[in-house]
Motif scaffolding. Structure first.
Motif, PDB file in Angstrom:
ATOM      1  N   ASP A 106       0.814  -1.210   0.000  1.00 56.57           N
ATOM      2  CA  ASP A 106       0.000   0.000   0.000  1.00 56.57           C
ATOM      3  C   ASP A 106       0.855   1.271   0.000  1.00 56.57           C
ATOM      4  OD1 ASP A 106      -2.177  -1.700   2.267  1.00 56.57           O
ATOM      5  OD2 ASP A 106      -2.522  -1.354   0.129  1.00 56.57           O
ATOM      6  N   THR A 107       2.154   1.123   0.121  1.00 54.43           N
ATOM      7  CA  THR A 107       3.051   2.279   0.103  1.00 54.43           C
ATOM      8  C   THR A 107       2.942   3.013  -1.226  1.00 54.43           C
ATOM      9  OG1 THR A 107       4.618   1.291   1.655  1.00 54.43           O
ATOM     10  CG2 THR A 107       5.470   2.997   0.178  1.00 54.43           C
ATOM     11  N   ALA A 108       2.631   4.307  -1.144  1.00 57.02           N
ATOM     12  CA  ALA A 108       2.412   5.116  -2.350  1.00 57.02           C
ATOM     13  C   ALA A 108       2.119   6.553  -1.942  1.00 57.02           C
ATOM     14  CB  ALA A 108       1.245   4.571  -3.161  1.00 57.02           C
ATOM     15  N   VAL A 109       2.114   7.422  -2.932  1.00 63.00           N
ATOM     16  CA  VAL A 109       1.558   8.754  -2.734  1.00 63.00           C
ATOM     17  C   VAL A 109       0.069   8.662  -3.069  1.00 63.00           C
ATOM     18  CG1 VAL A 109       1.594  11.163  -3.461  1.00 63.00           C
ATOM     19  CG2 VAL A 109       3.737   9.864  -3.321  1.00 63.00           C
ATOM     20  N   TYR A 110      -0.750   9.135  -2.145  1.00 62.57           N
ATOM     21  CA  TYR A 110      -2.200   9.062  -2.307  1.00 62.57           C
ATOM     22  C   TYR A 110      -2.737  10.436  -2.700  1.00 62.57           C
ATOM     23  CZ  TYR A 110      -2.395   4.349  -0.478  1.00 62.57           C
ATOM     24  OH  TYR A 110      -2.247   2.985  -0.319  1.00 62.57           O
ATOM     25  N   TYR A 111      -3.606  10.438  -3.700  1.00 61.01           N
ATOM     26  CA  TYR A 111      -4.195  11.664  -4.222  1.00 61.01           C
ATOM     27  C   TYR A 111      -5.708  11.602  -4.122  1.00 61.01           C
ATOM     28  CZ  TYR A 111       0.362  12.139  -6.556  1.00 61.01           C
ATOM     29  OH  TYR A 111       1.703  12.241  -6.832  1.00 61.01           O
ATOM     30  N   CYS A 112      -6.323  12.722  -3.783  1.00 56.83           N
ATOM     31  CA  CYS A 112      -7.774  12.809  -3.912  1.00 56.83           C
ATOM     32  C   CYS A 112      -8.101  13.669  -5.132  1.00 56.83           C
ATOM     33  CB  CYS A 112      -8.427  13.380  -2.657  1.00 56.83           C
ATOM     34  SG  CYS A 112      -7.937  15.049  -2.192  1.00 56.83           S
ATOM     35  N   ALA A 113      -9.266  13.428  -5.701  1.00 53.97           N
ATOM     36  CA  ALA A 113      -9.660  14.108  -6.929  1.00 53.97           C
ATOM     37  C   ALA A 113     -11.167  14.280  -6.961  1.00 53.97           C
ATOM     38  CB  ALA A 113      -9.181  13.316  -8.138  1.00 53.97           C
ATOM     39  N   ALA A 114     -11.630  15.252  -7.719  1.00 50.80           N
ATOM     40  CA  ALA A 114     -13.060  15.556  -7.812  1.00 50.80           C
ATOM     41  C   ALA A 114     -13.530  15.449  -9.258  1.00 50.80           C
ATOM     42  CB  ALA A 114     -13.335  16.956  -7.275  1.00 50.80           C
ATOM     43  N   SER A 115     -14.747  14.939  -9.395  1.00 54.36           N
ATOM     44  CA  SER A 115     -15.345  14.756 -10.719  1.00 54.36           C
ATOM     45  C   SER A 115     -16.820  15.131 -10.683  1.00 54.36           C
ATOM     46  CB  SER A 115     -15.201  13.299 -11.154  1.00 54.36           C
ATOM     47  OG  SER A 115     -15.901  13.051 -12.360  1.00 54.36           O
ATOM     48  N   GLY A 116     -17.357  15.470 -11.850  1.00 52.71           N
ATOM     49  CA  GLY A 116     -18.776  15.770 -11.945  1.00 52.71           C
ATOM     50  C   GLY A 116     -19.612  14.544 -12.261  1.00 52.71           C
ATOM     51  N   LYS A 117     -18.953  13.398 -12.484  1.00 49.20           N
ATOM     52  CA  LYS A 117     -19.663  12.181 -12.850  1.00 49.20           C
ATOM     53  C   LYS A 117     -19.202  11.022 -11.984  1.00 49.20           C
ATOM     54  CE  LYS A 117     -20.380  13.465 -17.710  1.00 49.20           C
ATOM     55  NZ  LYS A 117     -20.209  13.031 -19.127  1.00 49.20           N
ATOM     56  N   MET A 118     -20.067  10.026 -11.871  1.00 50.07           N
ATOM     57  CA  MET A 118     -19.773   8.843 -11.070  1.00 50.07           C
ATOM     58  C   MET A 118     -19.495   7.662 -11.986  1.00 50.07           C
ATOM     59  SD  MET A 118     -19.492   7.712  -7.971  1.00 50.07           S
ATOM     60  CE  MET A 118     -19.656   6.244  -6.945  1.00 50.07           C
ATOM     61  N   PHE A 119     -18.396   6.964 -11.698  1.00 47.20           N
ATOM     62  CA  PHE A 119     -18.024   5.778 -12.461  1.00 47.20           C
ATOM     63  C   PHE A 119     -17.693   4.657 -11.482  1.00 47.20           C
ATOM     64  CE2 PHE A 119     -17.644   7.967 -16.497  1.00 47.20           C
ATOM     65  CZ  PHE A 119     -17.315   9.265 -16.146  1.00 47.20           C
ATOM     66  N   SER A 120     -17.981   3.426 -11.853  1.00 45.88           N
ATOM     67  CA  SER A 120     -17.672   2.298 -10.979  1.00 45.88           C
ATOM     68  C   SER A 120     -16.195   1.918 -11.042  1.00 45.88           C
ATOM     69  CB  SER A 120     -18.530   1.093 -11.338  1.00 45.88           C
ATOM     70  OG  SER A 120     -18.281   0.704 -12.676  1.00 45.88           O
ATOM     71  N   GLU A 121     -15.559   2.206 -12.176  1.00 46.26           N
ATOM     72  CA  GLU A 121     -14.111   1.956 -12.321  1.00 46.26           C
ATOM     73  C   GLU A 121     -13.478   3.181 -12.976  1.00 46.26           C
ATOM     74  OE1 GLU A 121     -14.791  -2.785 -13.279  1.00 46.26           O
ATOM     75  OE2 GLU A 121     -13.010  -1.779 -14.061  1.00 46.26           O
ATOM     76  N   PRO A 122     -13.381   4.274 -12.234  1.00 44.88           N
ATOM     77  CA  PRO A 122     -12.899   5.513 -12.831  1.00 44.88           C
ATOM     78  C   PRO A 122     -11.423   5.464 -13.185  1.00 44.88           C
ATOM     79  CG  PRO A 122     -13.156   5.789 -10.488  1.00 44.88           C
ATOM     80  CD  PRO A 122     -13.717   4.434 -10.821  1.00 44.88           C
ATOM     81  N   ILE A 123     -11.052   6.309 -14.118  1.00 44.68           N
ATOM     82  CA  ILE A 123      -9.662   6.501 -14.501  1.00 44.68           C
ATOM     83  C   ILE A 123      -9.303   7.954 -14.238  1.00 44.68           C
ATOM     84  CG2 ILE A 123      -9.692   4.650 -16.219  1.00 44.68           C
ATOM     85  CD1 ILE A 123     -10.048   6.769 -18.381  1.00 44.68           C
ATOM     86  N   GLU A 124      -8.014   8.244 -14.327  1.00 41.61           N
ATOM     87  CA  GLU A 124      -7.539   9.595 -14.029  1.00 41.61           C
ATOM     88  C   GLU A 124      -8.270  10.646 -14.850  1.00 41.61           C
ATOM     89  OE1 GLU A 124      -2.994   8.399 -14.095  1.00 41.61           O
ATOM     90  OE2 GLU A 124      -3.272  10.458 -13.426  1.00 41.61           O
ATOM     91  N   ALA A 125      -8.501  10.377 -16.117  1.00 41.38           N
ATOM     92  CA  ALA A 125      -9.095  11.368 -17.013  1.00 41.38           C
ATOM     93  C   ALA A 125     -10.528  11.736 -16.633  1.00 41.38           C
ATOM     94  CB  ALA A 125      -9.062  10.854 -18.443  1.00 41.38           C
ATOM     95  N   ASP A 126     -11.153  10.950 -15.762  1.00 40.51           N
ATOM     96  CA  ASP A 126     -12.524  11.247 -15.331  1.00 40.51           C
ATOM     97  C   ASP A 126     -12.562  12.373 -14.302  1.00 40.51           C
ATOM     98  OD1 ASP A 126     -13.268   7.713 -15.359  1.00 40.51           O
ATOM     99  OD2 ASP A 126     -13.572   9.209 -16.935  1.00 40.51           O
ATOM    100  N   PHE A 127     -11.411  12.761 -13.778  1.00 38.32           N
ATOM    101  CA  PHE A 127     -11.342  13.730 -12.686  1.00 38.32           C
ATOM    102  C   PHE A 127     -10.616  14.989 -13.134  1.00 38.32           C
ATOM    103  CE2 PHE A 127     -12.943  11.247  -9.141  1.00 38.32           C
ATOM    104  CZ  PHE A 127     -12.903   9.979  -9.679  1.00 38.32           C
ATOM    105  N   GLY A 128     -11.236  16.148 -12.870  1.00 39.82           N
ATOM    106  CA  GLY A 128     -10.669  17.403 -13.345  1.00 39.82           C
ATOM    107  C   GLY A 128      -9.883  18.162 -12.308  1.00 39.82           C
ATOM    108  N   SER A 129     -10.136  17.887 -11.029  1.00 45.99           N
ATOM    109  CA  SER A 129      -9.427  18.594  -9.954  1.00 45.99           C
ATOM    110  C   SER A 129      -8.684  17.584  -9.104  1.00 45.99           C
ATOM    111  CB  SER A 129     -10.422  19.373  -9.086  1.00 45.99           C
ATOM    112  OG  SER A 129     -11.096  20.348  -9.846  1.00 45.99           O
TER     113      SER A 129
END
Length: 123
Positions: A89-112
């Motif tokens: 689990d060692t990693a840099v963890y990022y939070c992100a915001a999106s206007g849409k909900m996906f069950s298996e989102p990818i980076e491109a789904d999030f704008g912030s």
């Protein structure tokens, strides 16, 4: 909306950490929130996502049953509770915001995106 992730640190295997994702410049309840992570030498990968109200959540198989995503819209903050941590689990963890909900989102789904917080799990 601007996001600020915090709460990372060094923890022993089987320990716990809670990450926070605080929003500013916008109302977090208008966004789906996701957590991603990136380990050294690896691509950024999806960890968990939560819907606007928090009623729907999805997890990567690797963290299912150990991690819990939640949100407190009154505090404009989302969380990632991480239990039974493993060295993988060692990693840099990022939070992100999106206007849409996906069950298996990818980076491109999030704008912030937040700036990331380091989580290191020792064996």
């Amino acid at each position: 909306v601007q996001l600020q992730a915090s709460g990372g640190g060094l923890v022993q295997a089987r320990g716990s950490l809670r990450l926070s994702c605080a929003a500013s410049g916008g109302t977090l309840s208008s966004y789906v929130v996701g957590w991603f992570r990136q380990a050294p030498g690896r691509e950024r990968e999806f960890v968990a996502v939560i819907s606007w109200s928090g009623s729907v959540t999805y997890y990567a198989d690797s963290v299912k049953g150990r991690f819990t995503i939640s949100r407190d819209n009154a505090k404009n903050t989302a969380y990632l509770q991480m239990d039974s941590l493993e060295p993988d689990d060692t990693a840099v963890y990022y939070c992100a915001a999106s206007g849409k909900m996906f069950s298996e989102p990818i980076e491109a789904d999030f704008g912030s995106w937040g700036q990331g917080t380091q989580v290191t799990v020792s064996s």
